[in-house]
Design a protein around this motif. Structure first.
Motif, short mmCIF file in Angstrom:
data_model
loop_
_atom_site.label_atom_id
_atom_site.label_comp_id
_atom_site.label_asym_id
_atom_site.label_seq_id
_atom_site.Cartn_x
_atom_site.Cartn_y
_atom_site.Cartn_z
N GLY A 25 32.42 15.77 6.11
CA GLY A 25 32.22 16.69 5.13
C GLY A 25 33.20 17.00 4.19
O GLY A 25 34.12 16.24 4.00
N LEU A 26 33.09 18.08 3.51
CA LEU A 26 34.07 18.45 2.44
C LEU A 26 34.65 19.65 2.84
O LEU A 26 34.01 20.92 3.25
N ASN A 27 36.19 20.07 2.62
CA ASN A 27 36.67 21.08 2.55
C ASN A 27 36.78 21.23 1.03
O ASN A 27 37.53 20.97 0.38
N PHE A 28 35.97 22.09 0.61
CA PHE A 28 35.61 22.26 -0.93
C PHE A 28 36.55 23.13 -1.52
O PHE A 28 36.82 24.46 -1.22
N ASP A 83 25.00 20.50 1.68
CA ASP A 83 24.90 20.28 3.12
C ASP A 83 26.27 19.51 3.65
O ASP A 83 26.34 19.37 5.13
N ARG A 84 27.05 19.07 2.75
CA ARG A 84 28.38 18.65 3.32
C ARG A 84 29.58 19.47 3.19
O ARG A 84 30.44 19.12 3.63
N ILE A 85 29.49 20.96 2.59
CA ILE A 85 30.50 21.85 2.33
C ILE A 85 30.57 22.54 3.85
O ILE A 85 29.67 23.42 4.17
N HIS A 86 31.58 22.48 4.55
CA HIS A 86 31.80 23.37 5.71
C HIS A 86 32.91 24.47 5.79
O HIS A 86 32.87 25.12 6.51
N SER A 87 33.58 24.00 4.62
CA SER A 87 34.60 24.93 4.52
C SER A 87 35.17 25.02 2.93
O SER A 87 34.97 24.18 2.24
N VAL A 88 35.73 26.16 2.65
CA VAL A 88 36.01 26.36 1.01
C VAL A 88 37.32 26.77 1.11
O VAL A 88 38.06 27.76 1.57
N HIS A 89 38.57 25.98 -0.01
CA HIS A 89 39.80 26.42 0.04
C HIS A 89 39.68 27.36 -1.21
O HIS A 89 39.10 26.89 -2.20
N ILE A 90 40.27 28.49 -0.66
CA ILE A 90 40.36 29.60 -1.89
C ILE A 90 41.69 29.66 -2.69
O ILE A 90 42.72 29.71 -2.20
N LYS A 91 41.72 29.11 -3.98
CA LYS A 91 42.72 29.04 -4.74
C LYS A 91 42.10 29.29 -6.14
O LYS A 91 41.31 28.24 -6.55
N ASP A 92 42.61 30.07 -7.09
CA ASP A 92 42.06 30.10 -8.40
C ASP A 92 42.85 29.45 -9.25
O ASP A 92 43.87 28.91 -8.94
#
Length: 311
Positions: A184-187, A208-217
């Motif tokens: 999947g993706l760590n988006f 459906d492939r995004i399981h986690s999100v990296h938070i950086k602006d």
């Protein structure tokens, strides 16, 4: 509400102190750095050597502090041109996957990478040969591999993309090669934004492939996008991250519309986590203390989640 955490290698502390700090700041999950011992990107848990007592101690501390580990982090070039380096990365990645299984951690974050000496299509063939057995191993252990979508321009001497999974076109090629649910993706929307890609539509398309999100602006304030363009500054760079047309910053201080992104993700079934990828800038200056930067980020994300829940 989804869990909020951070990638642990922003802090120079023992893992036990990082867990306690996370709890004190109001976080409830972590993405734990698992590079080899001695690597400057940090080794919070030694995936190459551990015993049951060590894992039990970590698990007990997590439980006591009401913190989970949602992902183990090992972001390296798994298609490296240098065969010895590539094999080292692959071997360690498999050890991190095994460690995730032992700790009941669902995800391991990494890059596919790129071999700069061969064509793009040959890179995908190489990726298939390398990652198919890795994904079979992960599947047997109940672990899902998450690919971060950074193009890694700092890996290339001219600042060009040094991974093969940084755009929707390449995501499609990746998932054609690997239809398995164990990939999947760590988006990270910030990379799509500075490349001029509509990250909201990408989030919906690949939900459906995004399981986690990296938070950086990211922000273009105090930068010169019209001078340097998409490929960035080339002359008189102060450091490898001196791109000239954008800079990373804390969530809420840049151009990403986090409210709309979380809304799109939730409407498409996303259940988290959100992991702060701390950068020591607020877009206008510097926040040298990562503890303060993490606290600001968590507060902002908590408020945004509350507002988004009302939409």
């Amino acid at each position: 509400m989804v869990q909020i955490g951070f990638i642990t290698n922003c802090l120079s502390l023992p893992l036990s102190d990082k867990i306690k700090l996370a709890a004190n700041l109001g976080f409830n999950t972590l993405e734990v750095a698992c590079w080899p011992v001695g690597d400057p990107k940090q080794c919070d848990i030694n995936a190459d050597s551990y015993d049951d007592d060590t894992l039990t101690e970590i698990s007990n501390l997590l439980r006591h502090q009401h913190i989970t580990i949602s992902s183990l982090a090992y972001y390296e070039n798994n298609l490296s041109t240098e065969l010895q380096v590539r094999n080292m990365h692959i071997r360690h990645l498999k050890n991190v996957i095994r460690l995730a299984h032992k700790l009941d951690v669902p995800y391991v974050g990494t890059y596919i990478g790129k071999n700069s000496m061969i064509s793009l299509e040959d890179n995908f063939v190489l990726a298939e040969n390398i990652f198919q057995p890795i994904l079979e191993y992960a599947d047997a252990l109940g672990v899902t591999i998450l690919i971060e979508n950074c193009p890694m321009p700092t890996w290339n001497p001219e600042g060009y993309p040094a991974t093969i999974t940084y755009s929707p076109e390449l995501f499609c090629r990746l998932f054609t090669s690997f239809p398995t649910h164990r990939l999947g993706l760590n988006f990270d929307p910030s990379h799509l934004y500075w490349m001029g890609i509509d990250y909201l539509s990408v989030a919906a398309r690949f939900a459906d492939r995004i399981h986690s999100v990296h938070i950086k602006d990211v922000t273009t304030i105090n930068n010169e996008p019209n001078r340097y363009g998409l490929y960035g500054k080339k002359i008189n760079k102060n450091n490898p991250f001196d791109f000239g047309y954008y800079q990373a910053t804390l969530p809420g201080y840049g151009d990403i519309d986090w409210l709309q992104l979380l809304h799109v993700l939730r409407n498409n079934g996303f259940t988290g986590p959100l992991q702060v990828e701390y950068k020591n800038s607020n877009g206008f200056g510097s926040i040298a203390d990562p503890k303060r930067g993490l606290a600001i980020s968590r507060q902002y994300l908590s408020e945004i989640q509350k507002v988004e829940a009302l939409l």
